[in-house]
Write an enzyme that holds these catalytic residues in place. Structure first.
Site, PDB file in Angstrom:
ATOM      1  N   TYR A 101      43.550  46.085  36.609  1.00 12.30           N
ATOM      2  CA  TYR A 101      42.237  46.540  35.976  1.00 12.30           C
ATOM      3  C   TYR A 101      42.506  48.012  35.547  1.00 12.30           C
ATOM      4  CZ  TYR A 101      37.723  48.195  35.227  1.00 12.30           C
ATOM      5  OH  TYR A 101      36.505  48.745  34.555  1.00 12.30           O
ATOM      6  N   GLU A 189      37.571  48.453  28.497  1.00 15.69           N
ATOM      7  CA  GLU A 189      38.221  47.643  29.896  1.00 15.69           C
ATOM      8  C   GLU A 189      39.256  46.663  29.630  1.00 15.69           C
ATOM      9  OE1 GLU A 189      35.089  46.910  33.210  1.00 15.69           O
ATOM     10  OE2 GLU A 189      35.458  45.265  31.883  1.00 15.69           O
TER      11      GLU A 189
END
Ligand code: GDP
Ligand code: MN
Length: 379
Positions: A101, A189
């Protein structure tokens, strides 16, 4: 402003971040053609403005063009969290070995963009933050020089990414922070950042939010706005003259005055609930407005119960009660409603509610507790 994954990936590619090749299809036939052009297995990905598409069935795989067509036929038209899928991204399937992530958000406390990196990617980062926060490495970006490559490498290393990925992942992170700043993003993101079987690192999913206040100088991205599709409920609310913002929870919220509604959202969150929306009926609302607001909020399929919080002034309590009673008959059977009334006409309003068998809270906290308990009782 929200943008789609394929658009976010276009931005990432401009900053040198590796992404799989792919194109958007509006029909299964187009998906088949794109799959043939790409050659090899593909992923069919719903392009809607919500996360968690994978869990909802909006991500499908196809090894052949025929399978890609069938997968696209399944995904196009699908309803994901209230949004109908009109287009899909057809993209080469990556052979993923591990998922990480990378994220950048604006942080109030440090008054800076904050980078977040985790080895535990792919899954919902909120879940990681709640259960194993130590798995997320955070660091603010100094806006004077952005995130420098050595800092980016240090962060990914501290997050525990494997040794051989540090260089590539660090370069991606510093490119992401450059994109974040230059696009006036409020969120950027990459989840998952994929480590492929052949040792490459690339963005398999991307999400970027662009700050509406920056749109005047982000003309190209501003042109990507899709108001109706981005949120059909918000769009309709606007047409109907309601000030409505869709949120992610299950407690419908209606109040009069933006400040009161914001406070109500906070109160519901404080007593353990999750607001489904913001709806301000404004001042001086009559029974019809209340009726319209309640039936509108209940149209969100995520709403399980509704809290009405009214501070009577020019808005009269008995008008509010009448509107709630009118609407109740049309709401899904058994959907709990809790009202909090104070000020002008509140006693008259409560008497009406009582006759109709409706519940209220003596103050905002009690009303919030009651609606959250009623929703929890539904199971
Ligand atoms: P989201 O569910 O909306 O976040 O959509 P993602 O694009 O992140 O996809 C969800 C999950 O599907 C990922 O975490 C991966 O596990 C899987 N996935 C997506 N794209 C690929 C791909 O190209 N190859 C493989 N093997 N898995 C993929
Ligand atoms: Mn994702």
């Amino acid at each position: 402003m929200k943008i789609h994954e394929y658009q976010a990936k276009l931005i990432l590619a401009r900053y040198g971040i590796p992404v799989q090749p792919g194109r958007v299809a509006y029909t299964p036939e187009e998906a088949e053609i794109i799959a043939r052009e790409l050659g090899g297995p593909v992923v069919i990905k719903a392009q809607v403005y919500v996360g968690g598409r994978g869990k909802a069935g909006g991500i499908q795989f196809g090894d052949t063009p025929a399978e890609a067509k069938a997968a696209a036929a399944k995904v196009i038209g699908m309803n994901i969290k209230g949004l109908v899928v009109e287009k899909v991204l057809v993209t080469s399937k990556v052979d993923i070995k591990e998922e990480y992530y990378l994220g950048i958000i604006l942080d109030r406390q440090t008054q800076a963009p904050v980078v977040m990196v985790s080895k535990a990617g792919g899954i919902d980062i909120e879940e990681v933050a709640a259960t194993t926060p130590e798995k997320i490495i955070k660091q603010p970006i100094d806006m004077r020089w952005g995130l420098r490559p050595f800092e980016a490498r240090d962060i990914v290393a501290r997050a525990g990414l494997p040794h051989q990925t540090i260089g590539a992942a660090g370069a991606i992170l510093s490119a992401l922070s450059k994109a974040f700043i230059e696009c006036d993003a409020s969120l950027a993101e990459i989840n998952p950042l994929a480590l492929t079987a052949d040792g490459k690192v690339q963005a398999a999913d991307a999400k970027i939010l662009i700050d509406d206040n920056g749109l005047f100088r982000q003309k190209e991205y501003a042109a990507w706005a899709e108001t109706e599709e981005s949120n059909p409920l918000e769009y309709e609310a606007k047409q109907a003259g309601l000030t409505y913002v869709k949120l992610d929870g299950d407690v419908g919220i209606i109040g009069n005055g933006a400040g009161l509604v914001m406070t109500t959202l906070d109160m519901v969150a404080r007593v353990g609930g999750k607001p489904a929306n913001f709806l301000d009926i404004g001042g001086g609302a009559r029974a019809e407005t209340m009726y319209k607001a309640l039936t509108f909020v209940a149209r969100d399929p995520q709403v399980k119960g509704i809290l009405v919080n009214i501070f009577g002034g020019i808005t009269r309590g008995e008008e509010v009660a009448k509107g709630v009673i009118m609407a109740q008959a049309e709401l899904p059977k058994g959907m709990p409603i809790v009202v909090r009334l104070s000020g002008t006409g509140s006693e008259e309003g409560k008497a009406l509610l009582k006759d109709a068998g409706l519940d209220w809270g003596k103050d905002m906290r009690e009303a919030a507790q009651k609606i959250v308990a009623a929703i929890n009782a539904l199971g």
